[in-house]
Design a protein around this motif. Structure first.
Motif, PDB file in Angstrom:
ATOM      1  N   ASP A 110       0.841  -1.197   0.000  1.00 57.97           N
ATOM      2  CA  ASP A 110       0.000   0.000   0.000  1.00 57.97           C
ATOM      3  C   ASP A 110       0.881   1.253   0.000  1.00 57.97           C
ATOM      4  O   ASP A 110       1.714   1.435   0.884  1.00 57.97           O
ATOM      5  N   PRO A 111       0.715   2.158  -0.985  1.00 54.71           N
ATOM      6  CA  PRO A 111       1.543   3.375  -1.039  1.00 54.71           C
ATOM      7  C   PRO A 111       1.462   4.234   0.215  1.00 54.71           C
ATOM      8  O   PRO A 111       2.375   5.026   0.489  1.00 54.71           O
ATOM      9  N   ALA A 112       0.373   4.110   0.988  1.00 55.38           N
ATOM     10  CA  ALA A 112       0.238   4.908   2.206  1.00 55.38           C
ATOM     11  C   ALA A 112       1.287   4.528   3.249  1.00 55.38           C
ATOM     12  O   ALA A 112       1.675   5.355   4.082  1.00 55.38           O
ATOM     13  N   ILE A 113       1.758   3.288   3.204  1.00 57.04           N
ATOM     14  CA  ILE A 113       2.775   2.830   4.150  1.00 57.04           C
ATOM     15  C   ILE A 113       4.132   3.325   3.678  1.00 57.04           C
ATOM     16  O   ILE A 113       4.654   2.904   2.654  1.00 57.04           O
ATOM     17  N   ARG A 114       4.709   4.229   4.462  1.00 55.27           N
ATOM     18  CA  ARG A 114       5.996   4.816   4.088  1.00 55.27           C
ATOM     19  C   ARG A 114       7.128   4.384   5.013  1.00 55.27           C
ATOM     20  O   ARG A 114       8.295   4.628   4.729  1.00 55.27           O
ATOM     21  N   ILE A 115       6.790   3.751   6.122  1.00 51.23           N
ATOM     22  CA  ILE A 115       7.783   3.181   7.033  1.00 51.23           C
ATOM     23  C   ILE A 115       7.305   1.795   7.445  1.00 51.23           C
ATOM     24  O   ILE A 115       6.137   1.627   7.825  1.00 51.23           O
ATOM     25  N   VAL A 116       8.198   0.821   7.379  1.00 51.66           N
ATOM     26  CA  VAL A 116       7.963  -0.500   7.977  1.00 51.66           C
ATOM     27  C   VAL A 116       8.953  -0.634   9.119  1.00 51.66           C
ATOM     28  O   VAL A 116      10.167  -0.567   8.910  1.00 51.66           O
ATOM     29  N   SER A 117       8.443  -0.749  10.337  1.00 50.00           N
ATOM     30  CA  SER A 117       9.317  -0.853  11.507  1.00 50.00           C
ATOM     31  C   SER A 117       9.211  -2.252  12.105  1.00 50.00           C
ATOM     32  O   SER A 117       8.226  -2.970  11.876  1.00 50.00           O
ATOM     33  N   LEU A 118      10.233  -2.623  12.889  1.00 44.54           N
ATOM     34  CA  LEU A 118      10.341  -4.002  13.368  1.00 44.54           C
ATOM     35  C   LEU A 118      10.754  -4.065  14.825  1.00 44.54           C
ATOM     36  O   LEU A 118      11.645  -3.338  15.263  1.00 44.54           O
ATOM     37  N   THR A 119      10.112  -4.942  15.592  1.00 44.79           N
ATOM     38  CA  THR A 119      10.674  -5.469  16.834  1.00 44.79           C
ATOM     39  C   THR A 119      10.478  -6.979  16.764  1.00 44.79           C
ATOM     40  O   THR A 119       9.428  -7.495  17.129  1.00 44.79           O
ATOM     41  N   VAL A 120      11.494  -7.662  16.260  1.00 43.53           N
ATOM     42  CA  VAL A 120      11.405  -9.113  16.047  1.00 43.53           C
ATOM     43  C   VAL A 120      12.412  -9.865  16.917  1.00 43.53           C
ATOM     44  O   VAL A 120      12.741 -11.020  16.617  1.00 43.53           O
ATOM     45  N   THR A 121      12.891  -9.241  17.978  1.00 42.38           N
ATOM     46  CA  THR A 121      13.863  -9.765  18.951  1.00 42.38           C
ATOM     47  C   THR A 121      15.279  -9.765  18.387  1.00 42.38           C
ATOM     48  O   THR A 121      15.482  -9.789  17.171  1.00 42.38           O
ATOM     49  N   GLU A 122      16.233  -9.770  19.302  1.00 47.62           N
ATOM     50  CA  GLU A 122      17.647  -9.721  18.902  1.00 47.62           C
ATOM     51  C   GLU A 122      18.038 -10.916  18.053  1.00 47.62           C
ATOM     52  O   GLU A 122      18.916 -10.831  17.196  1.00 47.62           O
ATOM     53  N   GLY A 123      17.386 -12.062  18.278  1.00 47.29           N
ATOM     54  CA  GLY A 123      17.741 -13.271  17.540  1.00 47.29           C
ATOM     55  C   GLY A 123      16.995 -13.434  16.236  1.00 47.29           C
ATOM     56  O   GLY A 123      17.163 -14.455  15.559  1.00 47.29           O
ATOM     57  N   GLY A 124      16.186 -12.443  15.859  1.00 48.59           N
ATOM     58  CA  GLY A 124      15.352 -12.597  14.679  1.00 48.59           C
ATOM     59  C   GLY A 124      15.943 -12.086  13.390  1.00 48.59           C
ATOM     60  O   GLY A 124      15.233 -12.013  12.374  1.00 48.59           O
ATOM     61  N   TYR A 125      17.244 -11.746  13.386  1.00 42.27           N
ATOM     62  CA  TYR A 125      17.854 -11.129  12.210  1.00 42.27           C
ATOM     63  C   TYR A 125      18.813 -12.064  11.468  1.00 42.27           C
ATOM     64  O   TYR A 125      19.487 -11.642  10.537  1.00 42.27           O
ATOM     65  N   PHE A 126      18.883 -13.319  11.890  1.00 44.85           N
ATOM     66  CA  PHE A 126      19.686 -14.329  11.198  1.00 44.85           C
ATOM     67  C   PHE A 126      21.148 -13.903  11.044  1.00 44.85           C
ATOM     68  O   PHE A 126      21.737 -13.988   9.968  1.00 44.85           O
ATOM     69  N   VAL A 127      21.717 -13.437  12.162  1.00 44.48           N
ATOM     70  CA  VAL A 127      23.117 -13.008  12.169  1.00 44.48           C
ATOM     71  C   VAL A 127      23.985 -14.152  12.671  1.00 44.48           C
ATOM     72  O   VAL A 127      23.708 -14.756  13.712  1.00 44.48           O
ATOM     73  N   SER A 128      25.045 -14.447  11.963  1.00 48.69           N
ATOM     74  CA  SER A 128      26.009 -15.462  12.382  1.00 48.69           C
ATOM     75  C   SER A 128      26.997 -14.851  13.359  1.00 48.69           C
ATOM     76  O   SER A 128      27.609 -13.819  13.067  1.00 48.69           O
ATOM     77  N   ALA A 129      27.156 -15.487  14.533  1.00 50.37           N
ATOM     78  CA  ALA A 129      28.130 -14.988  15.508  1.00 50.37           C
ATOM     79  C   ALA A 129      29.552 -15.139  15.002  1.00 50.37           C
ATOM     80  O   ALA A 129      30.445 -14.394  15.398  1.00 50.37           O
ATOM     81  N   GLU A 130      29.767 -16.119  14.115  1.00 50.74           N
ATOM     82  CA  GLU A 130      31.119 -16.361  13.590  1.00 50.74           C
ATOM     83  C   GLU A 130      31.550 -15.254  12.634  1.00 50.74           C
ATOM     84  O   GLU A 130      32.691 -14.811  12.655  1.00 50.74           O
TER      85      GLU A 130
END
Length: 477
Positions: A110-130
């Motif tokens: 929808d063009p009206a949505i100009r920001i998508v914000s997130l709180t998906v927890t620290e572990g929700g970003y698929f970051v490798s610790a290595e």
């Protein structure tokens, strides 16, 4: 509602959507939603109302609860002066939670949505610790790459929506993380672009060049909701199955990178700056790291509430010594605070008896929080040749907690997404501490440092032999 309950100071029927937020947990409803509620009450930016969304099963339950009350949320600020309940009206809709995320993708298109914000927890970003970067080989990401039009992850849904907007000639939305991650905007960009590279390289290049991912630092202590919180709401005449309690303090620092516009949140106390990283480093190392420092020893000794932990001289002494000797030297000041002054603020906030935050909540999800809040502090101390004794003890306390019993033998209910894997490893570490540090997804190269390994093993042995209280006394001495 009783007169003492504050309510939206604006006409909600005049609100139109501008922000879609994924992850309608307690923190978001006590933070971003409150700032927007304040802004709308000034008569400003009524075209920036919130639309809620989620990609997990619990999100559907939250949707049902909030839709049943017209997307209104109860937020109760808890302080020594008393309880201040208010009804927040900044959210006007909640997207249906469905397999394949079709409704979510359509809402983000929808063009009206100009920001998508997130709180998906620290572990929700698929970051490798290595590697410290996005992991394209994570099973959830790989699965989404085979079904890009019906993804299960939020990043797959964001990429699908951006693809649809590009095809329709609609400007892309800004993607704004509100999670406690160092460089959360950069981390979010890596996840979105990284997923896009698996399914459409041309689209990935377009996203990297056209989509903004501002970094942000967010802060407000917000306990989980249970029967106690519902009873507090009921005491004020509010019937709400999902009320939020929180401390009075709140802070939000954001990079001003919003190509398609943003609400004027600076009018209600949000700081826009190019120096978010200094703020976030201070907050994550001192506050979030501080939570971990007090949580595990307090929990092991059977202390339920955070303010009770702060009243225990062993726990509060442990916090101060670790922070002052091993954390603060690697944190820089910001205009509002020196590191030492910020620590004093944190001690005051942790000690607030009205918030009723629990040590169990702070112990939750250590497998995702330790790599973000503790291990980087260890790495900095090692690089500078500074002491890591207290941080090694903190890590040993986490390991001891994950063995599944308190000092008195009481069994600990599962408190981590990886609990079933952590418990046997923690028990094995009693005889071989290297077993714990070998978790490369948590410790990375830091777990291989000989000095850190020696200190960790020594403290873990003492915890098993002498107990938490005696070990803390030995450290403080």
């Amino acid at each position: 509602m009783p007169d003492a309950v504050a309510r939206p100071g604006y006409d909600r029927s005049a609100l139109t959507p501008g922000i879609l937020h994924v992850g309608l947990g307690n923190f978001h409803r006590a933070h971003q939603a409150v700032y927007l509620d304040d802004l709308f009450a000034l008569g400003e930016d009524h075209d920036w109302a919130l639309v809620g969304a989620g990609v997990r099963a619990p999100d559907a339950k939250m949707r049902d609860a909030l839709k049943a009350q017209d997307c209104l949320s109860t937020v109760i600020e808890m302080s020594a002066a008393g309880e201040a309940p208010r009804i927040i009206g900044a959210m006007i809709d909640f997207v249906e939670v469905a397999e394949g995320n079709g409704p979510l993708i359509a809402a983000m298109t929808d063009p009206a949505i100009r920001i998508v914000s997130l709180t998906v927890t620290e572990g929700g970003y698929f970051v490798s610790a290595e590697t410290g970067t996005f992991d394209p080989n994570h099973p959830d990401i790989r699965a989404d790459a085979t079904r890009p039009d019906a993804p299960a992850t939020v990043f797959g849904a964001i990429v699908a929506a951006l693809r649809a907007r590009r095809a329709a000639g609609v400007d892309p939305f800004t993607v704004m993380s509100c999670d406690n991650l160092p460089g959360n905007g950069d981390v979010t960009r890596d996840a979105v672009v990284g997923f896009a590279q698996l399914v459409d390289l041309e689209l990935a290049d377009w996203i990297e060049g056209q989509v903004a991912f501002p970094n942000a630092m967010v802060d407000r202590i917000t306990p989980a909701t249970g029967d106690r919180e519902r009873a507090i709401a009921a005491k004020h005449g509010i019937d709400d199955p999902v009320p939020v309690t929180c401390e009075p303090f709140r802070q939000w620092v954001v990079e001003d990178k919003f190509p398609t516009g943003r609400p004027a949140l600076e009018k209600v106390g949000v700081t826009f700056t190019d120096d978010v990283h200094t703020y976030e480093r201070m907050k994550i190392r001192i506050l979030n790291g501080g939570h971990a420092i007090i949580a595990y020893p307090a929990a092991l000794m059977g202390i339920e509430f955070v303010h009770e932990a702060m009243a225990d001289p062993l726990v509060s002494g442990f916090l101060r010594k670790v922070e002052e000797t091993e954390v603060l030297p690697h944190v820089h000041p910001v205009p509002e605070f020196t590191p030492a002054a910020y620590l004093e603020l944190i001690v005051e906030r942790f000690s607030n008896p009205a918030v009723l935050d629990t040590t169990r909540r702070l112990c939750l999800d250590g497998s995702n929080r330790q790599p973000k809040f503790i291990v980087p502090a260890v790495a900095d101390a090692l690089a500078s040749g500074a002491s890591i004794e207290g941080l090694a003890l903190e890590s040993a306390l986490w390991c001891r907690y994950c063995a599944g019993t308190l000092d008195d033998g009481t069994e600990i209910a599962p408190n981590d997404p990886s609990w079933d894997k952590l418990v046997p490893r923690a028990l094995a570490a009693r005889d071989d501490p290297s077993t714990w540090l070998a978790q490369a997804d948590i410790y990375g190269a830091t777990g291989k440092d000989a000095g850190f390994a020696e200190a960790f093993g020594r403290w873990l042995t003492m915890l098993w032999q002498d107990g938490t209280a005696a070990t803390l006394r030995a450290y403080l001495a």
